[in-house]
Design an enzyme around this catalytic site. Structure first.
Site, PDB file in Angstrom:
ATOM      1  N   LYS A  89      42.377  30.482  37.406  1.00  0.00           N
ATOM      2  CA  LYS A  89      42.430  31.947  36.793  1.00  0.00           C
ATOM      3  C   LYS A  89      43.713  32.366  36.584  1.00  0.00           C
ATOM      4  CE  LYS A  89      38.576  31.597  41.231  1.00  0.00           C
ATOM      5  NZ  LYS A  89      37.723  31.686  40.465  1.00  0.00           N
ATOM      6  N   GLY A 161      33.349  34.902  47.380  1.00  0.00           N
ATOM      7  CA  GLY A 161      33.526  34.589  48.847  1.00  0.00           C
ATOM      8  C   GLY A 161      32.303  35.484  50.127  1.00  0.00           C
ATOM      9  N   SER A 244      33.594  29.067  47.693  1.00  0.00           N
ATOM     10  CA  SER A 244      33.588  28.845  48.927  1.00  0.00           C
ATOM     11  C   SER A 244      32.975  28.337  49.812  1.00  0.00           C
ATOM     12  CB  SER A 244      33.947  30.252  49.523  1.00  0.00           C
ATOM     13  OG  SER A 244      34.133  31.692  48.527  1.00  0.00           O
TER      14      SER A 244
HETATM   15  O1  LIG Z   1      35.723  32.855  40.502  1.00  0.00           O
HETATM   16  C1  LIG Z   1      35.262  32.517  40.564  1.00  0.00           C
HETATM   17  C2  LIG Z   1      34.191  31.531  39.310  1.00  0.00           C
HETATM   18  O2  LIG Z   1      34.949  31.484  38.032  1.00  0.00           O
HETATM   19  C3  LIG Z   1      34.619  31.596  41.590  1.00  0.00           C
HETATM   20  O3  LIG Z   1      34.906  30.389  40.851  1.00  0.00           O
HETATM   21  C4  LIG Z   1      33.048  31.552  41.868  1.00  0.00           C
HETATM   22  O4  LIG Z   1      33.244  33.543  42.059  1.00  0.00           O
HETATM   23  C5  LIG Z   1      33.829  31.708  43.614  1.00  0.00           C
HETATM   24  O5  LIG Z   1      32.167  32.362  44.066  1.00  0.00           O
HETATM   25  P1  LIG Z   1      32.099  32.120  45.557  1.00  0.00           P
HETATM   26  O6  LIG Z   1      33.652  32.013  46.335  1.00  0.00           O
HETATM   27  O7  LIG Z   1      31.436  32.904  46.125  1.00  0.00           O
HETATM   28  O8  LIG Z   1      31.380  30.457  45.215  1.00  0.00           O
END
Ligand SMILES: O=C(CO)[C@H](O)[C@H](O)COP(=O)(O)O
Length: 317
Positions: A89, A161, A244
């Site tokens: 990222k 998250g 998460s």
């Molecule tokens: O940014 C992301 C996707 O590119 C993350 O992998 C995703 O959004 C993770 O979210 P969560 O923790 O709710 O699964």
């Protein structure tokens, strides 16, 4: 008028190549990983790709502070440890972080609202990179603006998250609904649709003719269980991102997959179950069996209880 399928940035061979890489990730699960052992578990469980980062969204949410690109050392270790594609990222608008990630040789760059935005006006000019980008979107206009900037893959933002899938559902339903609405408009109506969506006319016309985005449309943000993954796939997602939901024990504490065999087994059970449910999303019997095999699930945080200013999905435009 120029034919939008063969001219302009979107018709460039470089963008077709990038989109081709995104197409190869369809039908799979992309898992957030914070260390080499998690990356190995993800690969063994059948993840199609891993996302290397220092803190998953649940930890960023719990700990606060500025969330930045991961340390290059960690990214290199993860790239060396697995044979599946590695994503990483960059902050919204932080083209220098993206340049570093491209230099490190990651397979995809996620210009992500999960990190603290670096620019309040401009997203990264993704055409300037050879590495493909994925970007989040809550609606069709946002998706098309990111594609116009060069994104080769779109994913819902959801509310990362939380372990609460409600906003991923909302965003996917909205994008699908807005695409369907375009398909019944005649050419003269598409000019106004472009204005309404705040998106380039050529891309709006392309979506209206094809009935789909010109790049793969994945889902992310709050997906925490096998049934969540099956839900998003049935709603139109072409792949699933999970952060998460796999490697966290408490809101700010990951499972100790390096030293505790029981916690490692728990992470493996969650990772495998999500992959199985994503593959067999239309077979409730298999999703039931996959769900049964899971030990422990992220407790989560209801997205409705989060103050507007603390939402990650409102970052970007
Ligand atoms: O940014 C992301 C996707 O590119 C993350 O992998 C995703 O959004 C993770 O979210 P969560 O923790 O709710 O699964």
């Amino acid at each position: 008028m120029a034919d939008p399928t063969t001219n302009g940035n979107f018709g460039s061979s470089s963008l077709r190549l990038k989109t081709g890489l995104a197409e190869m990730l369809k039908g799979g699960v992309i898992m957030d990983v914070m260390n080499v052992e998690q990356a190995r578990i993800a690969e063994e469980a059948g993840a199609i790709s891993v996302m290397a980062l220092e803190r998953v969204p649940a930890m960023i949410r719990a700990e606060g502070g500025v969330a930045r690109m991961a340390n290059p050392k960690l990214i290199k270790e993860i790239v060396a440890a697995v044979s599946i594609p590695v994503m990483a990222k960059a902050r919204i608008g932080h083209f220098a972080e993206a340049q570093v990630l491209q230099t490190l040789g990651v397979d995809f760059i996620d210009e992500s609202e999960v990190l603290t935005p670096a620019d309040e006006v401009y997203h990264i000019d993704k055409h300037a990179f050879t590495t493909p980008f994925v970007c989040g979107a809550r609606n069709l206009g946002e998706a098309l603006r990111r594609i116009a900037e060069g994104a080769a893959m779109i994913r819902t933002k959801g509310e990362p998250g939380t372990g609460d899938v409600v906003h991923a559902v909302q965003h996917m339903r909205q994008i699908v609904r807005e695409i369907k609405a375009l398909t019944v408009l005649d050419d003269s109506e598409l000019y106004n649709a472009a204005k309404v969506h705040g998106a380039p006319y050529e891309l709006v016309r392309m979506v209206a003719k094809a009935g789909k985005l010109p790049v793969p449309n994945f889902s992310a943000g709050g997906i925490a269980t096998p049934a969540d993954a099956a839900l998003m796939m049935q709603l139109g997602a072409e792949s699933i991102f999970v952060g998460s939901g796999i490697f966290m024990k408490e809101r700010a504490t990951p499972l100790d997959v390096e030293n505790d065999p029981k916690e490692r087994a728990e992470a493996v059970s969650r990772a495998k179950a999500i992959v199985i449910a994503t593959t067999h999303y239309n077979d409730p019997q298999i999703v039931a069996e996959a769900s049964e095999a899971v030990t422990g699930t992220m407790k989560g945080l209801a997205a409705a209880a989060i103050e507007e200013r603390d939402l990650m999905q409102t970052r970007g435009w």
